[in-house]
Design an enzyme around this catalytic site. Structure first.
Site, PDB file in Angstrom:
ATOM      1  N   MET A  30       0.848  -1.199   0.000  1.00 22.77           N
ATOM      2  CA  MET A  30       0.000   0.000   0.000  1.00 22.77           C
ATOM      3  C   MET A  30       0.883   1.249   0.000  1.00 22.77           C
ATOM      4  SD  MET A  30      -3.443  -0.903   2.027  1.00 22.77           S
ATOM      5  CE  MET A  30      -2.881  -0.646   3.691  1.00 22.77           C
ATOM      6  N   LEU A  33       6.616   3.055   1.720  1.00 24.44           N
ATOM      7  CA  LEU A  33       7.538   1.916   1.840  1.00 24.44           C
ATOM      8  C   LEU A  33       8.615   2.141   2.897  1.00 24.44           C
ATOM      9  CD1 LEU A  33       8.038   1.041  -1.944  1.00 24.44           C
ATOM     10  CD2 LEU A  33       6.290   0.219  -0.353  1.00 24.44           C
ATOM     11  N   HIS A  37       9.162  -3.528   3.620  1.00 21.67           N
ATOM     12  CA  HIS A  37       8.758  -3.756   2.221  1.00 21.67           C
ATOM     13  C   HIS A  37       9.971  -4.091   1.350  1.00 21.67           C
ATOM     14  CE1 HIS A  37       5.504  -0.829   3.530  1.00 21.67           C
ATOM     15  NE2 HIS A  37       4.803  -1.854   3.100  1.00 21.67           N
ATOM     16  N   GLN A  61     -10.283  -2.440   2.619  1.00 21.65           N
ATOM     17  CA  GLN A  61      -9.772  -3.108   3.827  1.00 21.65           C
ATOM     18  C   GLN A  61      -9.717  -2.167   5.027  1.00 21.65           C
ATOM     19  OE1 GLN A  61      -5.903  -4.053   1.723  1.00 21.65           O
ATOM     20  NE2 GLN A  61      -5.051  -3.769   3.749  1.00 21.65           N
ATOM     21  N   GLY A 147       4.833  -9.822   4.272  1.00 21.22           N
ATOM     22  CA  GLY A 147       5.573  -9.704   5.524  1.00 21.22           C
ATOM     23  C   GLY A 147       4.924 -10.539   6.622  1.00 21.22           C
ATOM     24  N   LYS A 149       4.933  -9.874   9.563  1.00 17.54           N
ATOM     25  CA  LYS A 149       4.340  -9.006  10.591  1.00 17.54           C
ATOM     26  C   LYS A 149       2.812  -9.122  10.555  1.00 17.54           C
ATOM     27  CE  LYS A 149       4.001  -4.432  10.568  1.00 17.54           C
ATOM     28  NZ  LYS A 149       2.625  -4.104  10.960  1.00 17.54           N
ATOM     29  N   ASP A 150       2.271  -9.239   9.328  1.00 17.87           N
ATOM     30  CA  ASP A 150       0.832  -9.428   9.182  1.00 17.87           C
ATOM     31  C   ASP A 150       0.558 -10.930   9.136  1.00 17.87           C
ATOM     32  OD1 ASP A 150       0.066  -6.586   8.870  1.00 17.87           O
ATOM     33  OD2 ASP A 150       1.342  -6.726   7.116  1.00 17.87           O
ATOM     34  N   GLN A 153      -2.834 -12.122   8.015  1.00 18.29           N
ATOM     35  CA  GLN A 153      -2.982 -11.910   6.564  1.00 18.29           C
ATOM     36  C   GLN A 153      -2.296 -13.041   5.789  1.00 18.29           C
ATOM     37  OE1 GLN A 153      -2.782  -7.943   4.512  1.00 18.29           O
ATOM     38  NE2 GLN A 153      -0.695  -8.545   4.113  1.00 18.29           N
TER      39      GLN A 153
END
Ligand code: PAF
Length: 282
Positions: A30, A33, A37, A61, A147, A149-150, A153
């Site tokens: 998104m 960066l 990323h 989202q 990533g 981190k998510d 997701q």
């Protein structure tokens, strides 16, 4: 780096760029960066002959009271960073290009989408899976890079790809942290100096759990209680959830002997941050 804004251009460019046996890697973002990323781009470059990225702040989202309008945008700088990493193609569509008037079709991964962030952010993962499915239909990558981190997701996108028989490998790349442990996030830019310090409680709570796990604690409730103590000592930060779950189906686990995902979300003022670690038995 070619910067393209229409679906037809990207489809043609990606199909045209491929030669037999060459892998096309895709990094959806998104924008705004950061090194997290860029680590995805580098992983894609390391294993794929052609790398495409996308920058699209996906409205579906974000919930009605979330930060869509103020989400950080730095398109010029993002392009420079991607150019420097030798990304071949950037897809940067408009909202109208991605969601033509009258679009009513959604991709939903049932059950998983209501867990972790999906519980606090109803509809969030439906927006993510819909846009990721669209982007993958357009770019047709062999591998897509996300990533860790998510973590929720990642689990949900993996399930979508499996359930829809999409011929794409989902690659999860490690969390990139700043020197003091704060996980890189575009939303860190919302924090002032004091809030940034307060935000370290997320990493502290995860580190505490990891220490106890390494010392032999296997009971999830006791690990969660120890993490909650860290939050109790940092009362400026409001805990959203602290959960220990199976990393694939996101179901809570009681015993972590076989490993688990430890995931946290918390509000520093109005900024919602997430972080996680994986407990891996030796
Ligand atoms: O992780 C993100 O930045 C977004 O959720 C994604 C995968 C680009 C979809 O909009």
């Amino acid at each position: 780096m070619r910067i393209l804004t229409t679906i037809s251009e990207v489809r043609a460019a990606c199909r045209g760029a491929r030669s037999p046996g060459e892998c096309l890697g895709f990094v959806p973002t998104m924008g705004a960066l950061h090194d997290g990323h860029l680590s995805l781009v580098r992983a894609a470059k390391a294993s794929c002959g052609i790398v495409a990225a996308s920058i699209f702040v996906n409205p579906t989202q974000f919930g009605p009271n979330e930060d869509l309008a103020k989400y950080p945008r730095s398109f010029e700088r993002d392009c420079e960073l991607l150019e420097r990493e030798a990304v071949d193609l950037l897809f940067a569509p408009s909202v109208e290009e991605m969601y033509p008037q009258g679009a009513v079709t959604w991709v939903t991964v049932e059950e998983l989408s209501g867990k972790l962030d999906g519980r606090s952010r109803p509809g969030h993962f439906r927006g993510v899976t819909t846009v990721v499915a669209m982007l993958c239909q357009i770019v047709e990558p062999d591998a897509a890079f996300f990533g860790q981190k998510d973590a929720a997701q990642v689990a949900i996108v993996r399930r979508m790809v499996r359930d829809l028989h999409m011929p794409i490998e989902i690659v999860a790349c490690p969390i990139v942290r700043q020197a003091d442990g704060l996980a890189m996030s575009s939303r860190n830019s919302y924090l002032d100096a004091q809030q940034r310090k307060q935000a370290l409680v997320l990493y502290r709570s995860l580190t505490r759990v990891s220490e106890l796990f390494n010392r032999g604690e296997r009971n999830a409730a006791r690990l969660i209680a120890a993490a909650r103590k860290e939050f109790a000592a940092e009362s400026s930060v409001r805990l959203d959830y602290f959960e220990i779950v199976n990393p694939e189906n996101l179901d809570a686990v009681e015993d972590v002997s076989r490993g688990a995902l430890v995931a946290v979300a918390a509000y520093v003022d109005t900024t919602r941050l997430i972080d996680n670690i994986l407990l891996v038995p030796r």
